[in-house]
Design an enzyme around this catalytic site. Structure first.
Site, short mmCIF file in Angstrom:
data_model
loop_
_atom_site.label_atom_id
_atom_site.label_comp_id
_atom_site.label_asym_id
_atom_site.label_seq_id
_atom_site.Cartn_x
_atom_site.Cartn_y
_atom_site.Cartn_z
CB CYS A 75 -0.83 -0.10 1.29
SG CYS A 75 -1.44 1.55 1.97
CD GLU A 76 0.36 5.01 -4.44
OE1 GLU A 76 1.04 4.57 -5.09
OE2 GLU A 76 -0.62 6.00 -4.81
CG HIS A 77 -2.27 5.78 0.51
ND1 HIS A 77 -3.57 5.70 0.38
CD2 HIS A 77 -2.17 6.72 -0.40
CE1 HIS A 77 -3.99 6.19 -0.73
NE2 HIS A 77 -2.98 6.90 -1.13
CG HIS A 78 -0.95 3.41 5.57
ND1 HIS A 78 -2.22 3.37 4.95
CD2 HIS A 78 -1.11 4.41 6.65
CE1 HIS A 78 -3.00 4.12 5.58
NE2 HIS A 78 -2.58 4.69 6.48
CD GLN A 116 -8.10 -4.55 -3.27
OE1 GLN A 116 -7.90 -4.39 -2.30
NE2 GLN A 116 -9.14 -5.18 -4.07
CG HIS A 144 -5.78 -3.08 2.04
ND1 HIS A 144 -5.27 -2.25 1.06
CD2 HIS A 144 -6.63 -3.93 1.14
CE1 HIS A 144 -5.53 -2.50 -0.33
NE2 HIS A 144 -6.55 -3.63 -0.15
CB CYS A 146 -2.74 0.14 6.00
SG CYS A 146 -3.77 0.15 4.62
ZN LIG Z 1 -2.75 1.72 3.41
#
Ligand SMILES: [Zn+2]
Length: 184
Positions: A75-78, A116, A144, A146
């Site tokens: 996941c590129e956010h976390h 995703q 996920h 996250c």
């Molecule tokens: Zn995430």
């Protein structure tokens, strides 16, 4: 990939959280994490379309489906992993590819910082562009980290995304047929 740079960054994170990167258990951690990231992000250095260049002429004109391809991504956010299964289907227009190549494409797009939703679209789009079938459908379901081990901590929740292209999108009958085939 710049492994020494990742190592330095990981060491910095350890110091920043208040750890001692010189203690025995952590001494090799930066280099281990660097090698792990090299694996997680190996897809950044590959062109997924390359797996679809070998095509076979074929008059088969029914749906080709590869179900439940396991994948893991980041996941590129976390920068936390998400993992699940992808199902890929296409309606050939005179050409097919080796079935394992569909799994290769999923993997090449998955091994990079991702969402995703985008991963699902990218797999559908590269198939449309490279193989030019009459239609493509991709369904992915994943859990996920996250979401399960931080934030709202909802273990077991599954995210489902789908991307329909060509006739799989425009023709209601094909669309419902393919969704019934692909959905768990
Ligand atoms: Zn995430």
């Amino acid at each position: 990939m710049d492994l020494p740079r990742i190592e330095r960054a990981v060491r910095e994170i350890l110091v920043a959280v208040g750890e001692d990167p010189e203690r025995e258990g952590l001494r090799q951690t930066p280099s281990r994490v660097a090698r792990m990231y090299a694996e997680f992000f190996a897809g950044l250095h590959s062109d997924p379309a390359q797996y679809l260049t070998t095509q076979f002429t074929e008059t088969y004109d029914e749906m080709v489906v590869l179900k439940d391809i396991p994948f893991h991504s980041m996941c590129e956010h976390h920068l936390l992993p998400f993992e699940g299964r992808a199902s890929v289907a296409y309606l050939p227009d005179g050409k097919v590819v080796g079935v394992s190549k569909l799994a290769r494409v999923v993997e090449a797009f998955a091994l990079r910082p991702q969402l995703q939703e985008r991963l699902t679209s990218q797999v559908a789009d590269v198939l449309m562009d490279t193989l030019t079938p009459k239609g493509v459908a991709v369904v992915m379901q994943a859990t996920h980290s996250c979401m399960t081990c931080r934030g709202v901590r909802k273990a077991g929740s599954i995210m489902v995304t789908s991307a329909m292209r060509g006739r799989c999108r425009s023709d209601a009958r094909t669309r419902s047929e393919i969704l019934a085939l692909l959905h768990p």
